[in-house]
Design a protein around this motif. Structure first.
Motif, PDB file in Angstrom:
ATOM      1  N   ASN A 367     -31.171  -2.552 -10.956  1.00 39.07           N
ATOM      2  CA  ASN A 367     -30.835  -3.969 -11.044  1.00 39.07           C
ATOM      3  C   ASN A 367     -32.053  -4.863 -10.849  1.00 39.07           C
ATOM      4  O   ASN A 367     -33.055  -4.462 -10.250  1.00 39.07           O
ATOM      5  CB  ASN A 367     -29.792  -4.325  -9.975  1.00 39.07           C
ATOM      6  N   SER A 368     -31.932  -6.070 -11.338  1.00 36.49           N
ATOM      7  CA  SER A 368     -32.929  -7.097 -11.042  1.00 36.49           C
ATOM      8  C   SER A 368     -32.720  -7.579  -9.616  1.00 36.49           C
ATOM      9  O   SER A 368     -31.642  -7.395  -9.030  1.00 36.49           O
ATOM     10  CB  SER A 368     -32.782  -8.272 -12.011  1.00 36.49           C
ATOM     11  N   GLU A 369     -33.728  -8.205  -9.076  1.00 40.31           N
ATOM     12  CA  GLU A 369     -33.592  -8.720  -7.712  1.00 40.31           C
ATOM     13  C   GLU A 369     -32.512  -9.795  -7.652  1.00 40.31           C
ATOM     14  O   GLU A 369     -31.735  -9.848  -6.694  1.00 40.31           O
ATOM     15  CB  GLU A 369     -34.921  -9.286  -7.213  1.00 40.31           C
ATOM     16  N   SER A 370     -32.448 -10.648  -8.675  1.00 37.72           N
ATOM     17  CA  SER A 370     -31.462 -11.729  -8.663  1.00 37.72           C
ATOM     18  C   SER A 370     -30.041 -11.183  -8.707  1.00 37.72           C
ATOM     19  O   SER A 370     -29.143 -11.704  -8.042  1.00 37.72           O
ATOM     20  CB  SER A 370     -31.704 -12.695  -9.824  1.00 37.72           C
ATOM     21  N   TYR A 371     -29.805 -10.117  -9.488  1.00 35.38           N
ATOM     22  CA  TYR A 371     -28.464  -9.546  -9.553  1.00 35.38           C
ATOM     23  C   TYR A 371     -28.116  -8.847  -8.240  1.00 35.38           C
ATOM     24  O   TYR A 371     -26.981  -8.933  -7.757  1.00 35.38           O
ATOM     25  CB  TYR A 371     -28.336  -8.556 -10.711  1.00 35.38           C
ATOM     26  N   PHE A 372     -29.113  -8.176  -7.654  1.00 39.44           N
ATOM     27  CA  PHE A 372     -28.863  -7.534  -6.364  1.00 39.44           C
ATOM     28  C   PHE A 372     -28.475  -8.568  -5.310  1.00 39.44           C
ATOM     29  O   PHE A 372     -27.604  -8.316  -4.460  1.00 39.44           O
ATOM     30  CB  PHE A 372     -30.090  -6.755  -5.896  1.00 39.44           C
TER      31      PHE A 372
END
Length: 499
Positions: A367-372
């Motif tokens: 995952n991307s950091e923003s989605y995490f």
């Protein structure tokens, strides 16, 4: 930035400087400099090819040549130009030079990362027609579901030119429209090269190679996963990227037809959450069906019923799948197919969560950091404040239902970990760092469309973890990166303990 287009811009800056700084005896220097600029323009057009981002530079070169040539060959001295007109001309030229430099920076002729595996890479594109499924996303035609599928594979050492990054240049105007830009914006991408040889023979180093099916995100394209496909192919895989018709920004078929995205209409902001979720599941069912159908076709290719030089070279006993965004959800949903051994979801929220029991196979979530961070909110039972909801343009009712779905999604992640999977995120990444769109413009990083991480670094990290995971389950080797944090990739964070 290509050599001669850079030299052309520098020659324009030199011309401007000469006319501005030399008040007297500038006729011959300016004429000579104009000739040099014109020569560079001709070489640039001939060797590199023109592009719209340099339009002002072309105009400046031609205008300077015309004016300096007229001044040089005219016997009478030049007429004195009023200071106001001269100042306006200098200002206009300066603005055009700044704009040109800005456009060249914003829309470079970039280079895709070179695949680092031991194999050269070949490619072949297939047109598949599923006679058992009606096309439901095009109301104007009464036809069957059609797909364009491009395969990248280990190839024999080859000579000649690489295939272009985007060979179907007709679709570039639709790509620009997809980002709300004028149709000519991305025409320069026709000059970007891949590292692939079209139609090359399959490498004889192995009798067969594992197959990986790949799925782009909503409004994306198979071309925007070229670097990932090349990397995996160079490391001994056949990678088939599916253009999911009407879910791509554009797909061109062999007869010249071009389809564009119609599935965005399924996610209208006027829909309530239940309707939107139902529409996503409806779309997901079609995308999952595309993967199963494509796999059927590769079985026919392997047996020789569909002619191809890939015949007999596909290891159908070892099949994987991956995808980005809704293509990642497709990879997860398609993995229920018993023919598929393993899968990877690149930053995609799952669909059809209530239609099946948990997946009992190894599966990797990157995952991307923003989605995490969104998932972490659900893990921590944190709710949005009213101010946050207003900034998001959302409602508490909507976000409460999203939270319920994310809780079920987190449960699915936990279940795959028990089967040998992993859940990771990469620091400083955003959603589009998982596709080749991150290379198209540095402006994307400034706008927050891609993360702070360098595109080349994001690409190399994602590729390394994908290869390690596929190697572990499709080749019974590797798997080192799946064991935990690695000092070579400090931006990769394991979240298994948080689940």
């Amino acid at each position: 930035m290509r050599l001669f287009e850079l030299l052309l811009l520098l020659s324009n800056i030199g011309l401007f400087s000469l006319t501005f700084l030399l008040k007297k005896r500038r006729r011959i220097p300016v004429f000579v400099a104009s000739g040099i600029a014109t020569l560079l323009l001709v070489i640039h057009w001939t060797v590199e090819g023109y592009r719209i981002q340099l339009f002002f530079s072309y105009c400046i070169t031609i205008i300077f040549l015309a004016i300096s040539g007229y001044s040089y060959f005219k016997k009478n001295g030049p007429k004195k130009i009023p200071r106001f007109m001269l100042g306006s001309a200098y200002t206009a030229i300066a603005i055009m030079l700044v704009v040109t430099a800005g456009l060249m920076y914003a829309f470079p002729i970039f280079k895709l990362p070179e695949p680092t595996g031991e194999f050269k890479v070949g490619t072949q594109t297939f047109h598949f027609v599923d006679t058992n499924r009606e096309e439901i996303f095009d109301e104007s035609r009464d036809g069957k579901r059609e797909l364009m599928v491009q395969v990248w594979y280990p190839a024999q050492a080859s000579t000649g030119k690489y295939a272009p990054f985007i060979p179907d240049t007709q679709i570039l105007r639709y790509m620009a429209a997809n980002y709300g830009l004028p149709g000519f914006t991305f025409q320069h991408l026709r000059y970007v090269s891949s590292h692939t040889y079209s139609g090359a023979e399959v490498s004889s180093a192995q009798t067969s190679y594992p197959l990986i099916l790949a799925n782009p995100g909503n409004g994306s394209s198979r071309f925007l996963h070229t670097s990932q496909a090349e990397y995996l192919a160079s490391n001994g895989y056949m990678v088939a990227v599916i253009d999911h018709t009407y879910n791509t920004f554009a797909t061109e078929f062999p007869d010249g037809r071009i389809t564009t995205s119609t599935t965005n209409d399924l996610f209208s902001p006027d829909h309530d959450y239940q309707t939107s979720r139902g529409n996503r599941d409806k779309l997901g069912q079609v995308l999952t069906g595309d993967v199963a159908f494509a796999l059927d076709q590769f079985e026919l290719i392997q047996s020789g019923k569909i002619p191809s030089h890939l015949k007999g070279r596909i290891d159908l006993g070892h099949v994987g799948v991956f995808g980005h965004s809704i293509g990642g959800a497709t990879a997860y949903d398609a993995s229920y197919d018993p023919r598929i051994a393993v899968g990877i979801d690149l930053d995609g929220g799952l669909y059809r969560l209530r239609d099946r029991e948990g997946l009992r196979k190894p599966f990797l979530f990157i995952n991307s950091e923003s989605y995490f961070e969104k998932l972490k909110m659900v893990m921590d039972n944190r709710v949005y404040t009213d101010a946050e909801l207003n900034r998001m343009g959302s409602t508490r009712e909507w976000e409460d239902q999203v939270t319920e779905d994310k809780k079920l999604e987190l449960e699915r992640m936990r279940e795959t970990i028990d089967e040998g999977g992993q859940v990771l995120y990469i620091e400083n990444t955003e959603h589009l760092n998982f596709a080749d769109v991150q290379f198209i413009s540095p402006i994307f990083k400034m706008l927050g469309i891609t993360g702070k991480i360098a595109p080349e670094r994001a690409n190399s990290v994602i590729n390394a973890y994908m290869l390690d995971f596929f190697d572990r389950y499709l080749k019974n080797q590797g798997g080192i990166l799946m064991k935990g944090p690695d000092s070579r990739f400090p931006e990769v964070k394991f979240v298994t303990s948080l689940l």
